[in-house]
Design a protein around this motif. Structure first.
Motif, PDB file in Angstrom:
ATOM      1  N   SER A 107       0.868  -1.183   0.000  1.00  0.00           N
ATOM      2  CA  SER A 107       0.000   0.000   0.000  1.00  0.00           C
ATOM      3  C   SER A 107       0.902   1.229   0.000  1.00  0.00           C
ATOM      4  O   SER A 107       2.082   1.152   0.355  1.00  0.00           O
ATOM      5  N   TRP A 108       0.332   2.358  -0.391  1.00  0.00           N
ATOM      6  CA  TRP A 108       1.122   3.586  -0.413  1.00  0.00           C
ATOM      7  C   TRP A 108       0.197   4.794  -0.390  1.00  0.00           C
ATOM      8  O   TRP A 108      -0.988   4.722  -0.729  1.00  0.00           O
ATOM      9  N   ILE A 109       0.757   5.919   0.039  1.00  0.00           N
ATOM     10  CA  ILE A 109       0.065   7.201   0.065  1.00  0.00           C
ATOM     11  C   ILE A 109       0.785   8.133  -0.895  1.00  0.00           C
ATOM     12  O   ILE A 109       2.014   8.255  -0.847  1.00  0.00           O
ATOM     13  N   THR A 110       0.040   8.764  -1.776  1.00  0.00           N
ATOM     14  CA  THR A 110       0.611   9.647  -2.783  1.00  0.00           C
ATOM     15  C   THR A 110       0.144  11.076  -2.547  1.00  0.00           C
ATOM     16  O   THR A 110      -1.050  11.318  -2.290  1.00  0.00           O
ATOM     17  N   GLN A 111       1.072  12.022  -2.617  1.00  0.00           N
ATOM     18  CA  GLN A 111       0.727  13.437  -2.576  1.00  0.00           C
ATOM     19  C   GLN A 111       1.074  14.066  -3.916  1.00  0.00           C
ATOM     20  O   GLN A 111       2.165  13.835  -4.451  1.00  0.00           O
ATOM     21  N   SER A 112       0.135  14.839  -4.445  1.00  0.00           N
ATOM     22  CA  SER A 112       0.332  15.521  -5.723  1.00  0.00           C
ATOM     23  C   SER A 112       0.194  17.020  -5.525  1.00  0.00           C
ATOM     24  O   SER A 112      -0.726  17.485  -4.826  1.00  0.00           O
ATOM     25  N   THR A 113       1.107  17.774  -6.122  1.00  0.00           N
ATOM     26  CA  THR A 113       1.021  19.233  -6.090  1.00  0.00           C
ATOM     27  C   THR A 113       0.456  19.724  -7.422  1.00  0.00           C
ATOM     28  O   THR A 113       1.010  19.430  -8.489  1.00  0.00           O
TER      29      THR A 113
ATOM     30  N   ASP B 123      -1.287  29.944  -8.367  1.00  0.00           N
ATOM     31  CA  ASP B 123      -1.851  29.221  -7.235  1.00  0.00           C
ATOM     32  C   ASP B 123      -1.475  27.750  -7.289  1.00  0.00           C
ATOM     33  O   ASP B 123      -1.276  27.165  -8.363  1.00  0.00           O
ATOM     34  N   SER B 124      -1.398  27.140  -6.124  1.00  0.00           N
ATOM     35  CA  SER B 124      -1.115  25.711  -6.058  1.00  0.00           C
ATOM     36  C   SER B 124      -1.841  25.105  -4.862  1.00  0.00           C
ATOM     37  O   SER B 124      -2.184  25.809  -3.897  1.00  0.00           O
ATOM     38  N   PHE B 125      -2.087  23.797  -4.950  1.00  0.00           N
ATOM     39  CA  PHE B 125      -2.663  23.077  -3.830  1.00  0.00           C
ATOM     40  C   PHE B 125      -2.200  21.629  -3.905  1.00  0.00           C
ATOM     41  O   PHE B 125      -1.742  21.152  -4.946  1.00  0.00           O
ATOM     42  N   VAL B 126      -2.301  20.941  -2.790  1.00  0.00           N
ATOM     43  CA  VAL B 126      -1.820  19.570  -2.668  1.00  0.00           C
ATOM     44  C   VAL B 126      -3.000  18.646  -2.406  1.00  0.00           C
ATOM     45  O   VAL B 126      -3.872  18.951  -1.590  1.00  0.00           O
ATOM     46  N   THR B 127      -3.032  17.518  -3.119  1.00  0.00           N
ATOM     47  CA  THR B 127      -4.021  16.482  -2.858  1.00  0.00           C
ATOM     48  C   THR B 127      -3.305  15.188  -2.463  1.00  0.00           C
ATOM     49  O   THR B 127      -2.145  14.970  -2.821  1.00  0.00           O
TER      50      THR B 127
END
Length: 247
Positions: free
Chosen positions: A10-16, A22-26
């Motif tokens: 399993s893994w957790i991914t963060q995307s910018t 403007d920017s945001f992270v999911t």
């Protein structure tokens, strides 16, 4: 029926996301265990999954806790995650050596399977780091000291090299695999399938127990859907490995 613990996958991914100024992270959480879990439960095995983010806190602490299982599968989870419980890593308090406990459990009759991936064997940038641990002696193969990944963008097929029950009676041509971890067999190792010139599946004994490796992945990206979802031989191979390890 074998009682199987799968740790990892399993893994957790963060995307910018950058949109102009403007920017945001999911963030997203993904489990890759489904093909392997489905294959094993379809053959009657009882499967418990310990996701990667819970391995540091919840992996069995000692040999007695490991007795709840017949086979432990380490898949795409590095040695640090198994060894370093939060009380040790964050609290700087002595704790149990989980890899030593796993070694002793195999020595007493348990079964261990390591499945390949970026955080298996030596792994990406050598970060899986099992070569420097006591678990290395349990595996039927020698691990490389450096990054051991072999990427195969064009794909390569596994080739059966020995008639062995750990293969589960698999027959016919294998679908393509897109990579694997390179390892070296030991003198007493039985290499029962290869990929290129290297071991794909190798088995051996350790004390009263057994160990095996599958050096490619059990899910994408090294194991495409044609291999892990559409090929009937997938359940034969992994089911055969678990049957042999638990025997």
């Amino acid at each position: 029926m074998a009682r199987v613990l799968i740790a990892g996958e399993s893994w957790i991914t963060q995307s910018t996301h950058i949109k102009g100024v403007d920017s945001f992270v999911t963030s997203s959480y993904v489990e890759g265990v489904a093909p392997l879990r489905t294959a094993l439960t379809s053959r009657g095995h009882e499967v418990a999954h310990l996701p990667a983010h819970l391995v540091p806190s919840d992996f069995p602490d000692d040999r007695a806790a490991l007795e709840a299982y017949d086979v432990v599968v380490l898949s795409d989870i590095g040695a640090n995650s198994v060894q370093l419980a939060p009380s040790v890593f964050e609290g700087a308090r002595p704790g149990g050596d989980r890899l030593a406990a796993l070694r002793d459990w195999v020595d007493a009759g348990g079964g261990l399977l390591m499945v390949g991936g970026y955080l298996s064997f030596t792994g990406f940038e050598a970060k899986a780091a099992y070569r420097n641990t006591v678990l290395h002696e349990v595996l039927p193969v020698d691990l490389l000291p450096e990054d051991d990944r072999v990427e195969l963008p064009a794909g390569a097929r596994g080739q059966v090299t020995a008639d062995h029950p750990a293969l589960g009676g698999v027959d016919g041509e294998w679908p393509l695999l897109l990579g694997y971890n390179r390892v070296r067999p030991r003198p007493a190792t039985e290499v029962v399938a290869t990929i290129g010139d290297d071991p794909l599946i190798a088995v051996g004994t350790y004390g009263e127990g057994r160990s095996a490796v599958f050096t490619s992945d059990c899910s994408p990206h090294w194991a495409p859907p044609e291999f892990c979802e559409q090929w009937p031989g997938y359940a034969d191979v992994f089911g055969g490995l678990i049957d042999w390890l638990a025997a």
